[in-house]
Scaffold this motif. Structure first.
Motif, mmCIF file in Angstrom:
data_model
loop_
_atom_site.group_PDB
_atom_site.id
_atom_site.type_symbol
_atom_site.label_atom_id
_atom_site.label_comp_id
_atom_site.label_asym_id
_atom_site.label_seq_id
_atom_site.Cartn_x
_atom_site.Cartn_y
_atom_site.Cartn_z
ATOM 1 N N ILE A 437 12.715 74.304 -14.871
ATOM 2 C CA ILE A 437 10.680 74.198 -15.223
ATOM 3 C C ILE A 437 10.215 72.984 -15.761
ATOM 4 C CG2 ILE A 437 8.622 75.157 -17.189
ATOM 5 C CD1 ILE A 437 9.865 77.791 -16.361
ATOM 6 N N PHE A 438 11.027 72.949 -16.838
ATOM 7 C CA PHE A 438 10.844 70.703 -17.336
ATOM 8 C C PHE A 438 11.801 69.901 -16.797
ATOM 9 C CE2 PHE A 438 9.096 74.271 -20.766
ATOM 10 C CZ PHE A 438 8.135 72.968 -20.976
ATOM 11 N N GLY A 439 11.870 70.358 -15.680
ATOM 12 C CA GLY A 439 12.602 69.493 -14.737
ATOM 13 C C GLY A 439 14.196 68.623 -15.188
ATOM 14 N N HIS A 440 14.835 69.683 -15.187
ATOM 15 C CA HIS A 440 16.088 68.924 -15.189
ATOM 16 C C HIS A 440 17.007 69.835 -14.518
ATOM 17 C CE1 HIS A 440 15.208 66.685 -18.552
ATOM 18 N NE2 HIS A 440 14.685 67.160 -19.237
ATOM 19 N N LEU A 463 16.805 68.498 -23.462
ATOM 20 C CA LEU A 463 16.051 68.255 -22.944
ATOM 21 C C LEU A 463 15.259 67.092 -22.214
ATOM 22 C CD1 LEU A 463 14.453 72.112 -23.426
ATOM 23 C CD2 LEU A 463 15.358 71.299 -20.838
ATOM 24 N N GLY A 464 15.152 66.441 -23.360
ATOM 25 C CA GLY A 464 14.231 64.951 -23.253
ATOM 26 C C GLY A 464 13.588 65.330 -24.004
ATOM 27 N N SER A 465 12.779 64.013 -23.902
ATOM 28 C CA SER A 465 11.241 63.850 -25.633
ATOM 29 C C SER A 465 9.989 64.398 -24.979
ATOM 30 C CB SER A 465 11.402 62.340 -25.718
ATOM 31 O OG SER A 465 11.113 61.183 -24.702
ATOM 32 N N ASN A 466 9.850 64.551 -22.979
ATOM 33 C CA ASN A 466 9.381 64.926 -22.989
ATOM 34 C C ASN A 466 9.153 65.997 -23.063
ATOM 35 O OD1 ASN A 466 11.363 65.646 -21.295
ATOM 36 N ND2 ASN A 466 10.277 65.198 -19.289
ATOM 37 N N THR A 467 9.812 66.584 -23.466
ATOM 38 C CA THR A 467 9.621 68.273 -23.634
ATOM 39 C C THR A 467 9.372 68.812 -24.802
ATOM 40 O OG1 THR A 467 12.024 69.118 -21.854
ATOM 41 C CG2 THR A 467 10.922 70.615 -23.178
#
Length: 570
Positions: A437-440, A463-467
């Motif tokens: 869902i969060f692009g990974h 998951l990255g800082s944009n999550t």
């Protein structure tokens, strides 16, 4: 702290004091048990023979507040009467401690009562509101294939094909939601929504799913017995009723458990058996599933099961191939799936095949994706089982998607008395879908992906800082290997609810003020009631949250959030 826990702690402490002889010399206690008068003391009433404890310690039958008052008064009497400092201190400390416990329990009782009242209000409203279901009008039509106009094929799985359809008793409604999916590789989310709202979408508001019947036989009873799991999300009018028994084309039979209506679970409006027709692209797409009369090399039977549902624009997998939702929409998408899984778990149903292409998607009027869980062919929904499957042999069916099979399922070893608990297995799969869902990439897909049987939690990619941090917390908790340390779908959903709607409450949240959650709940429920007629995804989620309130589960979620916020601040 629960009442049972507080009482057990108090009684254990008191029992320890008696055993150590701190409160009174053993002779004085023994004299009391015998009902004797102590030398130099005032005459008192004799204890009744059937009384197990002396009158002073008969607090087991009293409330905590009465017990605390008695202990404190005993401490002051000893202060005036010249009792030993040790006895006075013990009585006073024990009494004050119990009074504090009783005060906390009284707050808990008030908070629990508030949660129950809010829950009852929104449960009543939930029964009256079925806007999300949009059922077919209750006509007597729709129980045979001839009632439908069949369009293009819009989907295909390992055991069925799905076609767009229309029917005169399901009139076309002009709205912003589309029904036929022709996705293009477009970068912007707004452009994706625009591409899904094609004028042709209004021509076929329904979808007909034709099951492939290769080994079930052609009788309606045999078809129902073999494919009953597909009827788990069926509405009460999905099947004809004769003599109070569910029937398919006049043949009696019994189905699995039925899931009640929920905004994030697909609904089957009609179910019937019919002769397999030669539908568009059948010979090219699934020739082996056709009967011999349509394809001499086919292996299928002449009759099969047909399911009529709402036509959704696309699957979650198709949507994510062309778009990455923003953080708020992504949070609400994961939250919807958690709400759907929690709804199924409460009814003793485990999906066991959750993946992005078994989740359907549409948009509400505000452009927010609405998700529904579909395809129940692999589910566990037996009447006599409560999310626990006896695993005495390796031949027992454990579920569909092996890549997203929870560790407690994939590592289970068959044996006498062994059971597989599926109560948190679907929640684990949602943790993996959260990456998509969060692009990974899903960490459990592909040749280089992790194996649910052997992975370590430290191997999970970030998951990255944009999550959003709350989503990262939920995904990390859901993917815990130990199901006892993994939150339920309800607790995980509460974490996201509190993060999305209760930011002010979280800002002042600490262990000492956790009881203030009830104040926020009252304010939040009042706001949601004012928007009771809204049909947006956000409004539906808020109503579902308030209709599923449980004080302990809410506090557990708040505890996870407080722990995470403490780590971030440190």
């Amino acid at each position: 702290m629960s009442v049972k826990h507080a009482l057990s702690r108090g009684l254990e402490f008191g029992r320890t004091l008696f055993q150590l002889g701190i409160l009174k010399p053993a002779g004085r206690i023994a004299g009391k048990f015998r009902g004797e008068r102590l030398p130099g003391s005032q005459p008192g009433r004799t204890v009744q023979p059937r009384t197990f404890l002396p009158a002073r310690y008969r607090y087991y039958r009293r409330s905590l507040s009465g017990l605390a008052a008695n202990l404190q008064s005993a401490a002051f009497r000893r202060l005036i009467g010249g009792g030993s400092p040790r006895n006075r201190t013990v009585f006073l400390a024990f009494g004050v401690g119990l009074s504090l416990i009783d005060q906390q329990l009284e707050e808990d009782r008030k908070s629990a009562a508030t949660c129950r009242e809010i829950q009852e209000i929104f449960l009543k409203k939930k029964k009256k509101t079925t806007s999300f279901e949009r059922p077919i009008k209750p006509f007597l039509s729709g129980y045979k294939l001839e009632d439908y106009v069949i369009g293009k094929q819009i989907g295909k799985g390992c055991n069925a094909a799905v076609y767009e359809a229309a029917a005169p008793f399901a009139p076309l409604v002009a709205n912003s939601e589309c029904s036929l999916i022709e996705l293009e590789q477009i970068g912007e989310e707004s452009d994706v929504r625009a591409s899904l709202r094609s004028p042709s979408s209004h021509r076929y508001p329904l979808a007909v799913k034709m099951m492939w019947n290769i080994g079930a036989g052609s009788s309606s009873e045999a078809i129902l017995n073999a494919m009953s799991n597909e009827l788990v999300p069926a509405s009460p009018r999905a099947l004809k009723k004769e003599n109070r028994e569910l029937v398919l084309s006049g043949h009696f039979g019994k189905a699995s458990k039925r899931a009640t209506a929920h905004p994030n679970v697909i609904r089957v409006y009609r179910a019937f058996t019919a002769e397999v027709p030669l539908l568009p692209n059948a010979l090219e797409e699934y020739p082996a599933a056709l009967p011999a009369r349509l394809n001499p090399a086919g292996l299928g039977n002449n009759h099969t099961l047909f399911l009529v549902m709402k036509n959704y624009p696309c699957t979650l997998q198709q949507f994510l191939q062309v778009c990455v939702p923003d953080s708020r929409h992504g949070s609400m998408m994961l939250l919807q799936l958690l709400e759907g899984v929690d709804h199924l778990c409460k009814q003793g149903i485990a999906h066991r095949d959750l993946k992005s292409d078994n989740i359907l998607l549409e948009f509400d009027s505000a452009g927010c994706p609405r998700l529904v869980i579909s395809d129940f062919g692999c589910c566990l929904a037996e009447e006599h089982l409560d999310l626990k499957l006896p695993f005495t042999s390796r031949h027992a069916y454990r579920g569909g998607n092996s890549c997203l099979m929870a560790p407690e399922v994939s590592t289970a070893v068959p044996g006498p008395g062994v059971e597989i608990d599926y109560s948190k297995a679907d929640a684990w799969a949602l943790g993996a879908i959260g990456y998509e869902i969060f692009g990974h990439p899903n960490p459990f897909y592909g040749d280089a992906g992790l194996d649910s049987r052997t992975y370590h939690e430290k191997q999970l990619p970030p998951l990255g800082s944009n999550t959003p941090w709350n989503v990262q917390l939920v995904v990390k908790l859901l993917l815990r290997r130990n199901p006892n340390k993994r939150p339920s779908a309800r607790v995980a959903a509460n974490i996201l609810h509190l993060s999305l709607w209760g930011k002010r409450a979280l800002a002042s949240l600490n262990p000492a003020s956790i009881g203030k959650l009830s104040d926020w709940l009252l304010c939040h429920s009042a706001v949601v009631l004012l928007k009771s007629f809204a049909v947006s995804v956000e409004a539906e989620l808020q109503r579902e949250f308030l209709a599923s309130l449980d004080l302990e589960e809410l506090r557990t979620a708040a505890g996870f959030l407080m722990h995470e916020m403490t780590k971030v601040n440190v």
